[in-house]
Design a protein around this motif. Structure first.
Motif, PDB file in Angstrom:
ATOM      1  N   MET A 267       0.821  -1.207   0.000  1.00 24.32           N
ATOM      2  CA  MET A 267       0.000   0.000   0.000  1.00 24.32           C
ATOM      3  C   MET A 267       0.858   1.261   0.000  1.00 24.32           C
ATOM      4  SD  MET A 267      -3.252  -0.185  -0.225  1.00 24.32           S
ATOM      5  CE  MET A 267      -4.557  -1.431  -0.217  1.00 24.32           C
TER       6      MET A 267
ATOM      7  N   ARG B   3       0.845   3.942  -3.151  1.00 19.54           N
ATOM      8  CA  ARG B   3       0.248   5.264  -2.961  1.00 19.54           C
ATOM      9  C   ARG B   3       1.280   6.390  -2.910  1.00 19.54           C
ATOM     10  NH1 ARG B   3      -5.043   4.145  -1.062  1.00 19.54           N
ATOM     11  NH2 ARG B   3      -5.556   2.138  -2.031  1.00 19.54           N
TER      12      ARG B   3
ATOM     13  N   PHE C 271     -12.384  -1.919   2.136  1.00 12.17           N
ATOM     14  CA  PHE C 271     -11.727  -2.200   0.865  1.00 12.17           C
ATOM     15  C   PHE C 271     -12.514  -1.498  -0.242  1.00 12.17           C
ATOM     16  CE2 PHE C 271     -10.821  -5.851   3.586  1.00 12.17           C
ATOM     17  CZ  PHE C 271      -9.437  -5.924   3.504  1.00 12.17           C
TER      18      PHE C 271
ATOM     19  N   GLU D 122     -13.247   1.881   1.503  1.00 10.60           N
ATOM     20  CA  GLU D 122     -11.920   2.377   1.898  1.00 10.60           C
ATOM     21  C   GLU D 122     -11.708   3.797   1.381  1.00 10.60           C
ATOM     22  OE1 GLU D 122      -7.410   1.633   0.169  1.00 10.60           O
ATOM     23  OE2 GLU D 122      -8.905   0.042   0.002  1.00 10.60           O
ATOM     24  N   SER D 123     -12.031   4.033   0.110  1.00 12.58           N
ATOM     25  CA  SER D 123     -11.833   5.357  -0.480  1.00 12.58           C
ATOM     26  C   SER D 123     -12.680   6.407   0.217  1.00 12.58           C
ATOM     27  CB  SER D 123     -12.166   5.296  -1.973  1.00 12.58           C
ATOM     28  OG  SER D 123     -12.035   6.565  -2.566  1.00 12.58           O
TER      29      SER D 123
ATOM     30  N   ASN E  25     -11.279   7.155   3.779  1.00 12.83           N
ATOM     31  CA  ASN E  25     -10.062   7.967   3.705  1.00 12.83           C
ATOM     32  C   ASN E  25     -10.389   9.409   3.364  1.00 12.83           C
ATOM     33  OD1 ASN E  25      -7.984   6.116   4.317  1.00 12.83           O
ATOM     34  ND2 ASN E  25      -7.933   5.337   2.228  1.00 12.83           N
TER      35      ASN E  25
ATOM     36  N   ILE F  59      -4.124   7.627   4.302  1.00  9.47           N
ATOM     37  CA  ILE F  59      -4.275   6.205   3.959  1.00  9.47           C
ATOM     38  C   ILE F  59      -4.605   5.394   5.221  1.00  9.47           C
ATOM     39  CG2 ILE F  59      -2.772   6.266   1.909  1.00  9.47           C
ATOM     40  CD1 ILE F  59      -0.574   4.980   3.693  1.00  9.47           C
TER      41      ILE F  59
ATOM     42  N   TYR G 221      -7.253   4.112   6.244  1.00  8.01           N
ATOM     43  CA  TYR G 221      -8.132   2.958   6.012  1.00  8.01           C
ATOM     44  C   TYR G 221      -7.577   2.038   4.919  1.00  8.01           C
ATOM     45  CZ  TYR G 221     -11.578   5.097   9.049  1.00  8.01           C
ATOM     46  OH  TYR G 221     -12.226   5.626  10.143  1.00  8.01           O
ATOM     47  N   SER G 222      -6.321   2.269   4.507  1.00  8.31           N
ATOM     48  CA  SER G 222      -5.703   1.453   3.451  1.00  8.31           C
ATOM     49  C   SER G 222      -4.516   0.648   3.966  1.00  8.31           C
ATOM     50  CB  SER G 222      -5.230   2.362   2.307  1.00  8.31           C
ATOM     51  OG  SER G 222      -6.282   3.141   1.803  1.00  8.31           O
TER      52      SER G 222
END
Length: 539
Positions: A363, A367, A422, A426-427, A430, A484, A486-487
């Motif tokens: 990740m 990113r 996910f 997730e997006s 974040n 990030i 939640y990533s």
């Protein structure tokens, strides 16, 4: 239009060499063996006495440059001849100059020829961008020391590119030879200018870390500062190059370095070997293996050292242990030392009590972006859950599943969404989280050059916001945080915080306030110790 030639020969030139040089305008294209032909052309000739000589014919310059090289500046062949004499007088290897010939037409320069002995050096630095090299590290170390000697002697090759650096393995070690020397600067060479001189070379980050280390040692300079100068100049040069033509190599994944590491994980720890072992198994489970681990140890006892030595034999990624004696909370100092030990251009910071999910490294790599740092969070566990996690739970990924954690004591909370976020979820999380993207020591990453420009962590700081202050300096410099949380997921194992004191927190808050108020981008109390302000921040 009338033409003329002007020939300069070494004092010991014999008659056969004189005749050969004078005949070059008529015979060059009919004789010899071509070894290079682009703008200029190089041919190797065999003289009757058995000598092999090298003739470089420079192209006919555009008309404005013909005026310049006639009235204001020596032609390239003349400079190559004169500069070779100066280098050899300083015991710096370059082909022995034999002659130069200047051909004029209508009073203006037309062509020029540089004649030198053929050298036995049969290899050049393009090899470092084309494949594996036996004895690679020895060659690079010798080359860094050679370059330092050239610079200390007052010479700076203005076209220090791979094809202009020849080498061979001799009986006494590795010999280097400089060619295409018509662009040279003479006089004192600063350490910074010397570091920037490496920018045109082919190779990955690891090669430049090694060059910077050895060059700094040879010139008595600061290794971290040399690394920053070298990498910054390299990035700037190849960015300019890429605007005009395709890059000749993939600079971040050079074949000569094989399956190269792209990221350095820096883990802080202090006397928590049980938690550190679980964390290291978390990195063993990573799906992206292009990383190394540097453990920044703030004075742990022998239990941690013994654990690390054992784990070095059990995991498949490289671990380096950076330690200093226990003299109170000095986390920022040991983190700065760990930064200096990293061998990649991108750094991920976490703690020795944060177990990474299997996609944690992937990740951060996916990113990352220029001009940004990444801001992650952690999922805090209670003590009972922390102790329940085993090696098998980590390697299987079981301990990152919400039902398993709940069955082992994790309470219900909105924060548990980190474990199940996910794709779109997730997006969205974040994007809409109320938490600002700050630099969090348990889960943050950034480019080495940006961190070096900020001079790393401020070593005055005790516990409490010491990592945030680095992020604030990065923000002041225009390096923006990207969320990030939640990533990139890690589990935070529970522990006490006996080192927190009200006085330390007040001091840290005052220092951070000063950073924000004055929009500071660099600390003098960091990796490189600089001239320091006389006043401390007001508490």
């Amino acid at each position: 239009m009338a033409s003329s030639i002007d020939v300069t020969l070494t004092p010991d030139a014999d008659e056969s060499l004189r005749r050969f040089v004078h005949s070059l305008p008529e015979t060059f294209e009919q004789g010899g063996r071509v070894i290079y032909r682009q703008r200029n052309e190089i041919r190797v000739f065999d003289l009757p006495d058995g000598r092999q000589i090298n003739v470089k014919r420079y192209r006919v310059p555009p008309l404005p440059l013909r005026f310049v090289y006639t009235f204001f500046r020596a032609p390239k062949a003349r400079r190559a001849y004169d500069y070779a004499l100066r280098l050899r007088q300083a015991d710096i290897e370059t082909p022995t100059p034999l002659a130069c010939l200047i051909e004029r037409q209508g009073g203006l320069l037309r062509r020029s020829y540089f004649v030198s002995e053929q050298v036995p050096h049969d290899r050049n630095f393009y090899e470092f961008g084309r494949g594996g090299i036996d004895g690679r590290e020895d060659i690079l170390r010798a080359f860094a020391r050679f370059t330092a000697r050239v610079h200390e002697a007052g010479f700076l090759h203005a076209d220090y590119s791979p094809g202009n650096i020849l080498f061979r393995k001799g009986a006494q070690g590795i010999d280097f030879c400089l060619v295409d020397i018509n662009r040279m600067h003479f006089g004192p060479v600063s350490v910074r200018s010397g570091c920037e001189n490496f920018a045109r070379l082919w190779g990955g980050d690891g090669m430049f870390f090694l060059l910077a280390k050895v060059y700094a040692e040879a010139r008595g300079a600061d290794e971290v500062q040399c690394t920053a100068w070298m990498l910054s100049a390299r990035r700037a040069f190849w960015r300019r190059f890429a605007r005009k033509r395709p890059l000749p190599i993939a600079l971040d994944d050079v074949a000569a370095e094989g399956h190269r590491k792209k990221l350095s994980v820096i883990l802080s720890t202090y006397n928590q070997p049980e938690w550190l072992e679980k964390v290291l198994w978390g990195y063993e489970a990573q799906t992206d293996r292009r990383f190394e681990v540097v453990i920044a140890d703030d004075g742990s006892d022998d239990r941690t050292r013994s654990l690390i030595e054992r784990m070095q034999g059990e995991v498949t990624f490289p671990i380096r242990h950076v330690w200093h004696p226990d003299n109170g909370f000095r986390k920022c100092e040991i983190l700065n030392r760990a930064i200096a030990e990293a061998t990649t251009g991108y750094l991920l910071f976490s703690d020795g009590d944060c177990i990474p999910r299997c996609d944690f490294v992937a990740m951060h790599l996916a990113r990352r972006a220029p001009g940004r740092f990444l801001s992650g969070g952690y999922h805090k566990l209670p003590m009972a859950t922390s102790k329940a996690i085993t090696r098998d739970d980590i390697l299987s990924g079981r301990c990152f599943r919400s039902p398993w954690l709940k069955s082992h004591g994790m309470p219900r909370s909105f924060k548990n969404n980190k474990l199940t976020a996910f794709g779109l979820k997730e997006s969205l999380l974040n994007t809409f989280t109320p938490t600002r993207p700050t630099w969090n020591g348990h889960n943050a990453s950034g480019w080495l050059l940006d961190i070096l420009a900020a001079n790393g962590f401020d070593e005055r700081m005790a516990y409490g916001g010491e990592d945030r202050e680095l992020g604030e300096r990065l923000e002041n410099a225009g390096i923006r945080g990207r969320q990030i949380r939640y990533s990139a997921i890690c589990l935070h194992l529970d522990h006490s915080r006996g080192y927190v004191t009200p006085d330390a927190l007040r001091f840290n808050h005052a220092l951070r306030r000063e950073t924000r108020t004055h929009r500071l981008t660099r600390t003098p109390f960091g990796i490189v110790k600089e001239e320091q302000p006389k006043q401390q921040p007001e508490v």
